[in-house]
Design a protein around this motif. Structure first.
Motif, short mmCIF file in Angstrom:
data_model
loop_
_atom_site.label_atom_id
_atom_site.label_comp_id
_atom_site.label_asym_id
_atom_site.label_seq_id
_atom_site.Cartn_x
_atom_site.Cartn_y
_atom_site.Cartn_z
N ILE A 9 7.91 0.50 -1.22
CA ILE A 9 7.86 -0.89 -1.67
C ILE A 9 6.46 -1.25 -2.15
CG2 ILE A 9 7.91 -3.27 -0.82
CD1 ILE A 9 10.43 -2.53 0.76
N MET A 10 5.43 -0.83 -1.41
CA MET A 10 4.06 -1.12 -1.83
C MET A 10 3.76 -0.46 -3.17
SD MET A 10 1.53 -1.24 1.47
CE MET A 10 1.86 0.42 2.03
N THR A 11 4.28 0.74 -3.38
CA THR A 11 4.03 1.43 -4.65
C THR A 11 4.65 0.68 -5.81
OG1 THR A 11 3.98 3.56 -3.48
CG2 THR A 11 4.25 3.62 -5.87
N VAL A 12 5.88 0.24 -5.66
CA VAL A 12 6.53 -0.52 -6.72
C VAL A 12 5.82 -1.85 -6.94
CG1 VAL A 12 8.68 -1.72 -7.39
CG2 VAL A 12 8.77 0.59 -6.43
N SER A 13 5.24 -2.40 -5.87
CA SER A 13 4.55 -3.69 -6.00
C SER A 13 3.32 -3.60 -6.90
CB SER A 13 4.15 -4.22 -4.61
OG SER A 13 2.95 -3.61 -4.13
N VAL A 14 2.79 -2.39 -7.11
CA VAL A 14 1.61 -2.24 -7.97
C VAL A 14 1.98 -1.80 -9.38
CG1 VAL A 14 0.25 -1.64 -5.94
CG2 VAL A 14 1.10 0.19 -7.41
N LEU A 15 3.25 -1.56 -9.65
CA LEU A 15 3.67 -1.18 -11.00
C LEU A 15 3.77 -2.43 -11.87
CD1 LEU A 15 6.52 1.39 -10.20
CD2 LEU A 15 4.10 1.84 -10.67
N LYS A 16 3.19 -2.39 -13.03
CA LYS A 16 3.17 -3.55 -13.91
C LYS A 16 4.58 -4.01 -14.26
CE LYS A 16 1.01 -5.37 -18.09
NZ LYS A 16 0.06 -5.08 -19.21
N ASN A 17 5.49 -3.06 -14.48
CA ASN A 17 6.88 -3.41 -14.84
C ASN A 17 7.77 -3.59 -13.63
OD1 ASN A 17 6.40 -3.43 -17.65
ND2 ASN A 17 6.55 -1.20 -17.72
N CYS B 184 16.08 1.81 -2.94
CA CYS B 184 16.01 1.73 -4.41
C CYS B 184 14.60 2.05 -4.91
CB CYS B 184 16.41 0.33 -4.87
SG CYS B 184 18.18 -0.02 -4.74
N CYS B 185 13.59 1.59 -4.18
CA CYS B 185 12.21 1.89 -4.57
C CYS B 185 11.93 3.38 -4.47
CB CYS B 185 11.24 1.10 -3.71
SG CYS B 185 11.21 -0.68 -4.04
N GLN B 186 12.44 4.02 -3.42
CA GLN B 186 12.25 5.46 -3.27
C GLN B 186 12.90 6.21 -4.43
OE1 GLN B 186 12.82 7.33 0.63
NE2 GLN B 186 12.93 5.30 1.55
N VAL B 187 14.12 5.82 -4.79
CA VAL B 187 14.82 6.47 -5.89
C VAL B 187 14.08 6.25 -7.21
CG1 VAL B 187 16.93 6.42 -7.29
CG2 VAL B 187 17.09 6.37 -4.79
N GLN B 188 13.61 5.03 -7.43
CA GLN B 188 12.87 4.73 -8.66
C GLN B 188 11.64 5.62 -8.79
OE1 GLN B 188 11.91 0.59 -9.35
NE2 GLN B 188 10.08 1.11 -10.53
N LEU B 189 10.87 5.72 -7.71
CA LEU B 189 9.65 6.51 -7.76
C LEU B 189 9.95 8.00 -7.95
CD1 LEU B 189 7.70 4.71 -4.92
CD2 LEU B 189 7.37 4.45 -7.39
N GLY C 126 16.73 -16.47 -4.77
CA GLY C 126 16.20 -15.13 -4.67
C GLY C 126 16.43 -14.52 -3.30
N ILE C 127 16.51 -13.19 -3.23
CA ILE C 127 16.71 -12.53 -1.94
C ILE C 127 15.58 -11.56 -1.61
CG2 ILE C 127 19.21 -12.80 -2.05
CD1 ILE C 127 19.42 -9.85 -2.81
N ALA C 128 14.71 -11.27 -2.58
CA ALA C 128 13.57 -10.38 -2.33
C ALA C 128 12.39 -10.81 -3.19
CB ALA C 128 13.94 -8.93 -2.62
N LEU C 129 11.22 -10.76 -2.59
CA LEU C 129 9.99 -11.14 -3.29
C LEU C 129 8.99 -9.99 -3.18
CD1 LEU C 129 8.33 -13.44 -4.70
CD2 LEU C 129 7.45 -14.00 -2.41
N PHE C 130 8.68 -9.36 -4.32
CA PHE C 130 7.62 -8.36 -4.34
C PHE C 130 6.29 -9.10 -4.35
CE2 PHE C 130 10.91 -5.42 -5.68
CZ PHE C 130 10.54 -4.25 -5.03
N MET C 131 5.45 -8.79 -3.38
CA MET C 131 4.12 -9.39 -3.28
C MET C 131 3.15 -8.35 -3.83
SD MET C 131 4.81 -11.20 0.41
CE MET C 131 3.93 -12.72 0.14
N ARG C 132 2.65 -8.61 -5.03
CA ARG C 132 1.86 -7.64 -5.77
C ARG C 132 0.70 -7.09 -4.93
NH1 ARG C 132 4.47 -6.02 -10.48
NH2 ARG C 132 5.01 -7.79 -11.82
N ASN C 133 0.54 -5.75 -5.03
CA ASN C 133 -0.54 -5.06 -4.33
C ASN C 133 -0.48 -5.26 -2.82
OD1 ASN C 133 -1.78 -6.53 -7.00
ND2 ASN C 133 -2.37 -4.37 -6.88
N HIS C 134 0.71 -5.48 -2.30
CA HIS C 134 0.84 -5.84 -0.89
C HIS C 134 2.10 -5.26 -0.25
CE1 HIS C 134 0.98 -9.41 2.21
NE2 HIS C 134 1.17 -8.23 2.78
#
Length: 293
Positions: A157-165, A237-242, A207-215
């Protein structure tokens, strides 16, 4: 609550394959449950009790479900030493006294404890982690539909939080999050009364999920079990995406019309937490007894 008719219609009139032999026999014996006026209200909810974990409505039940959620976070490696936090509250109707928790209050992780050691009586109304108070209180104030909030820092989740897209909708597990994910830019540690309003605003009204950028991320639900299972699938889902991005191949993203369709299917037939929670509770009981957390 779902009824027998809903259970059957969900599978085109056939009993779900997930049912055990005894469960199938019981359902078949109760085929006329809705049409027979002789059935009591308790008998009419027998099917619900077979499949669904009830939403906690007393302080004791909320504390027990919160303990389970914390132990599960530790078991699945979603915890972060003594940080992160989970909270829950009761919802009140204007004319209904459905819970013995004080109005406008919520129970939350006490702080200073590993999630594997938290007990039911450890939860507090005001955590020593002031950042937790800010995140949770802001969301509860703006979202009367929410009963539970989970804040987590899993590596995926933290990794996806730092992805621009940000988050990508690549599998069917991502469908429930379609058009229900928000983003909140990093403002340092979340200890400002002013920031909590922006956190709630960025989550949105549905909303049901909030990505907190860089966090990390904050996930909400109408019950503790729904918030936890949503957290599970968000991390998955984040693991699969990465993993998919790491291949370097072109990604096949899910079409928006199918995401919307699948989202409605999940909400209608398999809302997060209703089918999984009892099994997850047994898992916690099993590992608690063997001290293998």
């Amino acid at each position: 609550h779902a009824t027998l008719g809903n259970v059957n219609s969900a599978k085109g009139g056939k009993l779900p394959r997930m049912m055990s032999g005894p469960q199938r026999s019981m359902i078949e014996a109760l085929e006329d449950i809705e049409s027979d006026p002789g059935w009591s209200a308790n008998q009419r909810t027998m099917v619900d009790r077979l499949f669904y974990a009830p939403v906690a409505t007393t302080e004791e039940q909320i504390r027990d479900d919160l303990k389970t959620a914390h132990r599960l976070m530790a078991k699945f490696n979603y915890d972060d030493l003594v940080w992160n936090h989970i909270s829950a509250r009761c919802l009140y109707e204007q004319s209904e006294d459905c819970c013995d928790l004080p109005l406008d209050s919520f129970l939350i992780t006490p702080g200073g404890m590993h999630f594997s050691e938290v007990r039911a009586d450890d939860f507090v109304f005001d955590t020593i982690d002031e950042c937790g108070n800010i995140i949770h209180s802001g969301i509860y104030k703006s979202r009367p539909d929410i009963r539970s909030i989970i804040h987590t820092h899993t590596p995926a989740i933290m990794t996806v939080s730092v992805l621009k897209n940000g988050f990508k909708f690549l599998t069917q597990d991502s469908a429930p999050f379609f058009n229900k994910i928000g983003y909140h830019d990093w403002e340092g540690l979340h200890c400002s009364e002013y920031e909590k309003e922006r956190i709630a605003e960025n989550l949105g009204t549905d909303g049901i999920a909030l990505f907190m950028r860089n966090h990390g991320a904050t996930v909400v639900g109408r019950s503790i079990q729904e918030a936890w299972v949503r957290t599970y699938y968000l991390d998955r889902c984040c693991q699969v995406q990465l993993a998919a991005m790491a291949t370097g191949d072109e990604l096949i993203e899910c079409p928006e019309d199918l995401l919307e369709h699948a989202q409605k299917q999940v909400e209608s037939f398999f809302p997060h937490g209703k089918y999984e929670w009892r099994a997850l509770t047994r898992l916690v009981d099993k590992f608690s007894h063997t001290r293998t957390f």
